[in-house]
Write an enzyme that holds these catalytic residues in place. Structure first.
Site, short mmCIF file in Angstrom:
data_model
loop_
_atom_site.label_atom_id
_atom_site.label_comp_id
_atom_site.label_asym_id
_atom_site.label_seq_id
_atom_site.Cartn_x
_atom_site.Cartn_y
_atom_site.Cartn_z
N LYS A 76 43.16 -2.68 30.95
CA LYS A 76 43.03 -4.18 31.50
C LYS A 76 42.27 -4.82 30.24
O LYS A 76 42.31 -6.01 30.46
CB LYS A 76 42.08 -3.88 32.63
CG LYS A 76 41.85 -5.33 33.39
CD LYS A 76 40.92 -4.87 34.75
CE LYS A 76 39.44 -4.54 34.33
NZ LYS A 76 38.80 -4.55 35.61
N ARG A 116 38.65 -13.79 36.89
CA ARG A 116 39.35 -13.81 37.92
C ARG A 116 38.91 -13.61 39.22
O ARG A 116 38.97 -14.31 40.10
CB ARG A 116 40.38 -12.48 37.80
CG ARG A 116 41.12 -12.11 38.76
CD ARG A 116 41.98 -10.73 38.58
NE ARG A 116 40.82 -9.48 38.58
CZ ARG A 116 40.56 -8.87 39.46
NH1 ARG A 116 40.85 -9.18 40.67
NH2 ARG A 116 39.62 -7.85 38.98
N ARG A 117 37.92 -12.50 39.22
CA ARG A 117 36.99 -12.45 40.56
C ARG A 117 36.25 -13.60 40.85
O ARG A 117 36.30 -13.81 42.37
CB ARG A 117 36.23 -11.24 40.27
CG ARG A 117 37.08 -9.73 40.22
CD ARG A 117 35.92 -8.72 39.72
NE ARG A 117 36.69 -7.45 39.79
CZ ARG A 117 36.52 -6.44 38.67
NH1 ARG A 117 35.56 -6.39 37.83
NH2 ARG A 117 37.22 -5.29 38.71
N ARG A 170 26.90 -9.16 33.77
CA ARG A 170 27.37 -8.38 32.73
C ARG A 170 26.76 -6.87 32.53
O ARG A 170 25.89 -6.44 33.22
CB ARG A 170 27.52 -8.97 31.41
CG ARG A 170 28.50 -10.08 31.34
CD ARG A 170 28.95 -10.17 30.10
NE ARG A 170 29.68 -9.02 29.44
CZ ARG A 170 29.57 -8.53 28.35
NH1 ARG A 170 28.75 -9.23 27.63
NH2 ARG A 170 30.08 -7.27 27.91
N ARG A 224 25.17 -2.98 35.94
CA ARG A 224 25.53 -3.81 36.99
C ARG A 224 24.98 -3.25 38.22
O ARG A 224 24.35 -4.11 39.08
CB ARG A 224 27.10 -4.01 36.99
CG ARG A 224 27.51 -4.70 35.81
CD ARG A 224 29.03 -5.15 36.04
NE ARG A 224 29.92 -5.21 34.75
CZ ARG A 224 31.01 -5.54 34.62
NH1 ARG A 224 31.71 -6.08 35.75
NH2 ARG A 224 31.56 -5.68 33.59
N CYS A 254 42.37 -10.64 29.54
CA CYS A 254 41.82 -10.17 30.74
C CYS A 254 40.64 -11.41 31.04
O CYS A 254 39.72 -11.02 31.95
CB CYS A 254 41.10 -8.91 30.40
SG CYS A 254 40.08 -9.09 28.89
#
Ligand SMILES: NCc1[nH]cc(CCC(=O)O)c1CC(=O)O
Length: 315
Positions: A90, A141-142, A159, A165, A251
């Site tokens: 990814k 994307r998310r 991050r 996280r 990505c």
């Protein structure tokens, strides 16, 4: 065969040094040991800190420059310091330097995302999150997908590696985050988060896939890596990456792509392309039978997309 790796002349596998990357490298070693009946000491893991790991305070899209996860490993592979590199696919650019060859992909893990919520927040889906909740993520994307589903939610930058996280989530700065099921599984966090079906949240291209690269033209290493290649994974991931490549994306693009085999054995690709704020998107699917089918889906979706989506992409 004199060219089998031995403890005296081990096959050196480079990897990023994060706990997740180390788990992936360990998995690659196990696959190679089994495939060739090797002494585990005939494989050596060489960890390296990547540029992307060093930058923790900014969105990587802002840092600029490409190859934040691959630059150091590429240099080591090119210089012959390592024989192969293990990558979370990814994070690997869709168009790779011709000096390297993707010699194998391990069988893909769960490609889906999991929703992880802070203690006291009762939600099993994005739709169930409380009004105005903050879903921390570093993935464009998310962020776009969440805002497309729930324009009232905030998607502040979150991050760091998986443990970082989760610690920031527990500290109370966010109500929720999304993490790849594959990464959580590889770290042994089997019960963290709630898996989101691909119909609800289409994953990133290559999510859950591990790739092994060697120098192009290194026939010895290519032959050693070939037996751990999983052909169905390669076909599905190749289609997803071709979709992303046709858009000129990587990505850090607000693009989702997921290919799966149907009961009749055909491969089906689902793709979605978002505007940066998730306000607009286009989505669709296509059967993948030959080269060009994934790119054709990307072109078809882009042609039907509103300007807010289209202007993000070169195609
Ligand atoms: N960008 C970070 C990254 N790269 C690969 C994975 C997970 C493992 C995988 O997808 O194979 C993750 C973490 C995440 O997205 O939660």
């Amino acid at each position: 065969m004199t060219d089998r790796p031995t403890p005296d002349h081990p096959l050196r596998l480079g990897t990023r040094a994060s706990p997740l990357a180390m788990a992936q490298a360990t998995q690659a070693v196990a696959a190679l040991v089994t495939a060739h009946g090797l002494d585990p000491a005939a494989l050596e893991i060489v960890p390296v800190t990547a540029t992307g790991d060093r930058i923790q305070d900014r969105a990587l899209a802002e840092v600029g420059g490409k190859a934040l996860w691959t630059r150091e490993l590429d240099a080591m592979l090119d210089a012959g310091v390592i024989d192969a590199a293990v990558h979370s696919l990814k994070d690997v650019e869709t168009i790779r330097d011709a000096r390297f060859a993707l010699a194998a992909m391990l069988p893909r893990a769960d490609a889906r995302d999991r929703l992880v919520v802070r203690e006291g927040v009762a939600a099993r889906t994005i739709a169930e999150l409380p009004p105005g909740a903050r879903l921390g993520t570093s993935s464009p994307r998310r962020a776009a997908q969440v805002r497309a589903l729930r324009p009232d939610l905030e998607t502040p930058l979150l991050r760091g590696n998986v443990a970082t996280r989760l610690a920031k989530l527990a500290a109370g700065d966010y109500e929720a985050t999304l993490l790849a099921a594959a990464g959580l599984e590889r770290l042994g966090m089997h019960d963290v988060g709630i898996v989101q079906p691909v119909e609800a949240l289409l994953p990133a291209a290559s999510q859950g896939a591990i790739g092994l690269e060697c120098r192009a033209g290194d026939a010895r290493v290519a032959a050693l890596l070939a037996p751990v290649d999983d052909a169905p994974t390669r076909r599905a991931v190749a289609a997803e990456r071709a979709f992303l490549a046709a858009l000129g994306g990587d990505c850090s693009s607000p693009v989702a792509a997921h290919a799966r085999f149907l009961a009749d054995g055909t491969l089906r690709l689902d793709g979605a392309i978002y505007s940066e704020d998730g306000g607009d998107h286009v989505a669709g699917d296509a059967p993948i039978a030959r080269d060009g089918d994934a790119a054709a889906l990307a072109q078809r979706l882009l042609a039907a997309a509103p300007g807010t989506v289209r202007r993000l992409f070169a195609a």
